[in-house]
Scaffold this motif. Structure first.
Motif, PDB file in Angstrom:
ATOM      1  N   ALA A 130       0.999  -0.822  -0.127  1.00  0.00           N
ATOM      2  CA  ALA A 130       0.330  -0.085   0.291  1.00  0.00           C
ATOM      3  C   ALA A 130       0.911   1.056   0.293  1.00  0.00           C
ATOM      4  O   ALA A 130       2.491   1.174   0.799  1.00  0.00           O
ATOM      5  N   VAL A 131       0.445   1.922  -1.241  1.00  0.00           N
ATOM      6  CA  VAL A 131       0.678   3.702  -0.705  1.00  0.00           C
ATOM      7  C   VAL A 131       0.420   4.387   0.470  1.00  0.00           C
ATOM      8  O   VAL A 131      -0.568   4.626  -0.167  1.00  0.00           O
ATOM      9  N   THR A 132       0.803   4.433   1.578  1.00  0.00           N
ATOM     10  CA  THR A 132       0.557   5.804   1.909  1.00  0.00           C
ATOM     11  C   THR A 132       1.087   7.003   2.720  1.00  0.00           C
ATOM     12  O   THR A 132       2.089   7.329   1.999  1.00  0.00           O
ATOM     13  N   GLU A 133       1.074   7.214   3.408  1.00  0.00           N
ATOM     14  CA  GLU A 133       1.537   8.716   3.589  1.00  0.00           C
ATOM     15  C   GLU A 133       2.807   8.556   4.440  1.00  0.00           C
ATOM     16  O   GLU A 133       4.350   9.537   4.692  1.00  0.00           O
ATOM     17  N   ARG A 134       3.344   7.598   4.734  1.00  0.00           N
ATOM     18  CA  ARG A 134       4.610   7.440   5.149  1.00  0.00           C
ATOM     19  C   ARG A 134       5.236   6.994   4.245  1.00  0.00           C
ATOM     20  O   ARG A 134       5.382   6.416   3.069  1.00  0.00           O
ATOM     21  N   LEU A 135       6.444   7.545   4.027  1.00  0.00           N
ATOM     22  CA  LEU A 135       8.006   7.721   3.090  1.00  0.00           C
ATOM     23  C   LEU A 135       8.199   6.114   2.758  1.00  0.00           C
ATOM     24  O   LEU A 135       9.122   5.621   3.815  1.00  0.00           O
ATOM     25  N   PRO A 139      11.415  10.671   9.475  1.00  0.00           N
ATOM     26  CA  PRO A 139      11.208   9.648   7.994  1.00  0.00           C
ATOM     27  C   PRO A 139      12.644  10.861   7.457  1.00  0.00           C
ATOM     28  O   PRO A 139      13.301  10.193   6.189  1.00  0.00           O
ATOM     29  N   TYR A 140      12.515  12.160   7.212  1.00  0.00           N
ATOM     30  CA  TYR A 140      13.167  12.694   6.501  1.00  0.00           C
ATOM     31  C   TYR A 140      14.266  12.832   6.828  1.00  0.00           C
ATOM     32  O   TYR A 140      15.155  13.067   6.406  1.00  0.00           O
ATOM     33  N   ALA A 141      14.553  12.742   8.130  1.00  0.00           N
ATOM     34  CA  ALA A 141      15.683  12.974   9.132  1.00  0.00           C
ATOM     35  C   ALA A 141      16.602  11.942   8.782  1.00  0.00           C
ATOM     36  O   ALA A 141      17.568  12.598   8.315  1.00  0.00           O
ATOM     37  N   VAL A 142      16.010  10.664   8.183  1.00  0.00           N
ATOM     38  CA  VAL A 142      16.245   9.905   8.361  1.00  0.00           C
ATOM     39  C   VAL A 142      16.781   9.433   6.969  1.00  0.00           C
ATOM     40  O   VAL A 142      18.393   9.470   5.936  1.00  0.00           O
ATOM     41  N   THR A 143      16.549  10.173   6.052  1.00  0.00           N
ATOM     42  CA  THR A 143      16.669   9.775   4.219  1.00  0.00           C
ATOM     43  C   THR A 143      18.006  10.938   4.119  1.00  0.00           C
ATOM     44  O   THR A 143      18.733  11.627   3.468  1.00  0.00           O
ATOM     45  N   ALA A 144      17.177  12.329   4.548  1.00  0.00           N
ATOM     46  CA  ALA A 144      18.771  13.439   4.722  1.00  0.00           C
ATOM     47  C   ALA A 144      19.828  13.084   5.035  1.00  0.00           C
ATOM     48  O   ALA A 144      21.124  13.636   4.983  1.00  0.00           O
ATOM     49  N   ALA A 145      20.118  12.237   6.317  1.00  0.00           N
ATOM     50  CA  ALA A 145      21.867  11.625   6.621  1.00  0.00           C
ATOM     51  C   ALA A 145      21.723  11.213   5.319  1.00  0.00           C
ATOM     52  O   ALA A 145      23.036  10.806   5.662  1.00  0.00           O
ATOM     53  N   LEU A 146      20.993  10.708   4.304  1.00  0.00           N
ATOM     54  CA  LEU A 146      22.378   9.933   3.037  1.00  0.00           C
ATOM     55  C   LEU A 146      22.256  10.986   2.192  1.00  0.00           C
ATOM     56  O   LEU A 146      23.409  10.404   1.322  1.00  0.00           O
ATOM     57  N   SER A 199      11.921  11.015  -8.609  1.00  0.00           N
ATOM     58  CA  SER A 199      10.252  10.368  -9.823  1.00  0.00           C
ATOM     59  C   SER A 199       9.155  11.281  -9.645  1.00  0.00           C
ATOM     60  O   SER A 199       9.276  12.257  -8.433  1.00  0.00           O
ATOM     61  N   ASP A 200       8.605  11.434 -10.235  1.00  0.00           N
ATOM     62  CA  ASP A 200       7.363  12.096 -10.881  1.00  0.00           C
ATOM     63  C   ASP A 200       6.191  11.896 -10.012  1.00  0.00           C
ATOM     64  O   ASP A 200       5.861  13.203  -9.780  1.00  0.00           O
ATOM     65  N   ASN A 201       6.150  10.649  -9.380  1.00  0.00           N
ATOM     66  CA  ASN A 201       4.740  10.621  -8.215  1.00  0.00           C
ATOM     67  C   ASN A 201       5.015  10.335  -7.534  1.00  0.00           C
ATOM     68  O   ASN A 201       4.411  10.004  -6.615  1.00  0.00           O
ATOM     69  N   THR A 202       6.059  11.036  -7.117  1.00  0.00           N
ATOM     70  CA  THR A 202       6.755  11.297  -5.779  1.00  0.00           C
ATOM     71  C   THR A 202       5.669  12.532  -4.625  1.00  0.00           C
ATOM     72  O   THR A 202       5.223  13.707  -5.728  1.00  0.00           O
ATOM     73  N   TRP A 203       5.289  11.883  -3.955  1.00  0.00           N
ATOM     74  CA  TRP A 203       3.919  13.045  -2.984  1.00  0.00           C
ATOM     75  C   TRP A 203       4.623  14.386  -2.706  1.00  0.00           C
ATOM     76  O   TRP A 203       5.775  14.355  -2.648  1.00  0.00           O
ATOM     77  N   ALA A 204       3.538  15.325  -3.368  1.00  0.00           N
ATOM     78  CA  ALA A 204       4.163  16.721  -2.604  1.00  0.00           C
ATOM     79  C   ALA A 204       4.637  16.632  -1.351  1.00  0.00           C
ATOM     80  O   ALA A 204       5.669  17.454  -1.410  1.00  0.00           O
ATOM     81  N   MET A 205       4.125  16.174   0.094  1.00  0.00           N
ATOM     82  CA  MET A 205       4.314  16.303   1.154  1.00  0.00           C
ATOM     83  C   MET A 205       5.653  15.819   1.287  1.00  0.00           C
ATOM     84  O   MET A 205       6.941  15.966   1.977  1.00  0.00           O
ATOM     85  N   HIS A 206       6.197  14.569   0.466  1.00  0.00           N
ATOM     86  CA  HIS A 206       7.283  13.750   0.722  1.00  0.00           C
ATOM     87  C   HIS A 206       8.118  14.496   0.442  1.00  0.00           C
ATOM     88  O   HIS A 206      10.018  15.006   0.656  1.00  0.00           O
ATOM     89  N   LEU A 265      11.053  16.833   3.033  1.00  0.00           N
ATOM     90  CA  LEU A 265      12.741  16.565   2.048  1.00  0.00           C
ATOM     91  C   LEU A 265      13.120  18.000   2.539  1.00  0.00           C
ATOM     92  O   LEU A 265      14.491  18.649   3.071  1.00  0.00           O
ATOM     93  N   GLN A 266      12.312  18.871   1.262  1.00  0.00           N
ATOM     94  CA  GLN A 266      12.981  20.144   1.753  1.00  0.00           C
ATOM     95  C   GLN A 266      12.923  21.247   2.778  1.00  0.00           C
ATOM     96  O   GLN A 266      14.313  22.159   3.506  1.00  0.00           O
ATOM     97  N   ARG A 267      12.309  20.655   4.084  1.00  0.00           N
ATOM     98  CA  ARG A 267      12.654  21.175   4.819  1.00  0.00           C
ATOM     99  C   ARG A 267      13.941  20.911   5.987  1.00  0.00           C
ATOM    100  O   ARG A 267      14.365  21.778   6.643  1.00  0.00           O
ATOM    101  N   ALA A 268      13.992  19.870   5.248  1.00  0.00           N
ATOM    102  CA  ALA A 268      15.063  19.090   6.461  1.00  0.00           C
ATOM    103  C   ALA A 268      16.312  19.242   5.564  1.00  0.00           C
ATOM    104  O   ALA A 268      17.224  18.916   5.858  1.00  0.00           O
ATOM    105  N   LEU A 269      16.772  19.496   4.233  1.00  0.00           N
ATOM    106  CA  LEU A 269      17.767  19.896   3.568  1.00  0.00           C
ATOM    107  C   LEU A 269      17.436  21.226   2.985  1.00  0.00           C
ATOM    108  O   LEU A 269      17.098  20.972   1.349  1.00  0.00           O
ATOM    109  N   PRO A 270      17.101  22.382   3.722  1.00  0.00           N
ATOM    110  CA  PRO A 270      17.186  22.669   2.562  1.00  0.00           C
ATOM    111  C   PRO A 270      17.684  24.307   1.686  1.00  0.00           C
ATOM    112  O   PRO A 270      16.923  24.844   0.491  1.00  0.00           O
ATOM    113  N   GLU A 271      19.147  23.630   1.618  1.00  0.00           N
ATOM    114  CA  GLU A 271      19.835  23.768   0.026  1.00  0.00           C
ATOM    115  C   GLU A 271      20.291  23.068  -0.608  1.00  0.00           C
ATOM    116  O   GLU A 271      20.961  22.984  -1.414  1.00  0.00           O
ATOM    117  N   THR A 272      18.870  21.437  -0.635  1.00  0.00           N
ATOM    118  CA  THR A 272      19.028  21.394  -2.211  1.00  0.00           C
ATOM    119  C   THR A 272      18.098  22.150  -3.066  1.00  0.00           C
ATOM    120  O   THR A 272      17.507  22.459  -2.761  1.00  0.00           O
TER     121      THR A 272
END
Length: 375
Positions: free
Chosen positions: A51-56, A99-106, A116-123, A127-134
């Motif tokens: 299932a594709v849910t709000e969980r990253l 989860p964004y902090a987990v991903t940001a560490a990578l 990918s084009d179908n990434t949810w906007a919330m995700h 990521l942009q909040r976690a890494l504002p200079e990306t």
């Protein structure tokens, strides 16, 4: 439909794809790729979340680093059983953690990433909040040809899907059309695609009479009548790879004009197919097919591009359209599907999936392109 079961892709296949994707990202000046659940993730890892849910959930590919799949802990057991799981590292996160902090560490905190084009906007926003200079670019813009060139195994799967669609057409031409609704014929098409091995039916267009002048009419409640031209466009996924073919049939004997329009489209489709060869720009396929229709006086009634790529989805790059200068490469697969649409009267479209060979093209659909008369 008989035939051997295709061998599944291996972890080595998925590893090679992920390595190639990471190299392509580096060549494009990107710091890496972020891939959400969807066709790109399936192609790269063999993993489809239940299932594709709000969980990253996101695959992180960075040049010179092992691939990492970030998943919710409750989805980790399924991810561990994906075909490509042994070619990557799983990094799970539990509810209550960020989860964004987990991903940001990578990630490189100053990098530009393909996403990918179908990434949810919330995700993406997370990521942009976690890494504002990306910064980020869609994969369609950054790496449009990522999945475009198919290997031998993929070509075999696409050919099998095309053969199944051909078998569907050979059967649908035998059923009665006159007096039945478009939706009835559409149900027949869907049932036949599944009978011949499709696990997913993406579309069944049945455009009868004036409805055929709408290229994406799909099906309706209109009762098909004797004297109608009927556009049949159908496809889906078989063993994970797409089919898509169109034939235009006629209920009873056609008029001279209907035959002439059908002949023009058939010639345009043939000329478009003959234009396929390595090194030719995608737009040249469109130009070749379009010139036939324009020269015949129907140019204003050819209202869409000549073709689109196909693979693990039924529509993907490359596109056969004016302005697309991407050269054709052996292994690319796409539709060649010119059409003429006369508003309020009828439409004609003929479509084959074509793959680029070392010295030209090869059709993956082989049913007759002559006008077929149905009852």
């Amino acid at each position: 439909m008989t035939g051997s079961t295709p061998a599944p892709f291996t972890a080595a296949d998925y590893s090679a794809r992920m390595e190639r994707a990471a190299r392509s990202a580096a060549d494009a000046g990107l710091a890496g790729l972020l891939v959400a659940p969807g066709p790109d993730m399936v192609w790269l890892t063999g993993y489809t979340p239940t299932a594709v849910t709000e969980r990253l959930t996101v695959l992180v590919l960075t040049p010179g680093q092992d691939p990492v799949l970030v998943v919710p802990t409750l989805e980790a057991p399924d991810a561990e059983h994906a075909a490509g799981a042994t070619a990557l590292t799983l990094r799970d996160w539990t509810d209550g953690k960020d989860p964004y902090a987990v991903t940001a560490a990578l990630l490189d905190g100053h990098g530009r990433f393909g996403i990918s084009d179908n990434t949810w906007a919330m995700h993406l926003l997370g990521l942009q909040r976690a890494l504002p200079e990306t910064s980020y670019a869609s994969l369609t813009d950054a790496l449009p040809m990522l999945r475009a060139v198919k290997d031998a195994a993929e070509l075999e799967l696409l050919a099998a899907a095309g053969a199944a669609a051909d078998a569907t057409f050979e059967e649908i031409r035998k059923v009665p059309f006159a007096g039945r609704r478009e939706s009835d014929v559409g149900q027949d098409l869907a049932g036949l695609l599944r009978r011949f091995g499709h696990s997913q039916v993406d579309f069944t267009i049945v455009g009868s009479g004036p409805n055929g002048a709408n290229p994406h009419h799909e099906v309706g409640d209109r009762v098909i009548r004797r004297g109608d031209m009927v556009v049949l466009d159908f496809g889906g996924l078989k063993d994970g790879y797409g089919s898509d073919t169109t034939r235009t049939v006629h209920v009873g004997e056609p008029t001279e004009e209907e035959r002439r329009v059908h002949d023009i489209v058939r010639e345009a489709q043939e000329v478009g197919y003959q234009a396929v060869r390595p090194g030719v720009a995608c737009q040249e396929v469109d130009r070749a097919a379009r010139a036939v229709i324009t020269d015949a006086g129907y140019g204003e009634y050819f209202i869409h591009r000549t073709g689109h790529g196909i693979g693990v989805t039924t529509h993907e790059p490359p596109y056969m359209i004016e302005g697309e200068e991407q050269p054709l490469v052996p292994g690319m697969c796409f539709s060649v599907e010119p059409g003429i649409y006369l508003p309020g009267r009828f439409g004609v479209r003929i479509e084959d999936i074509v793959t680029v060979t070392e010295d030209g093209g090869r059709r993956l659909n082989n049913t007759t392109r002559d006008m077929v008369i149905v009852d």
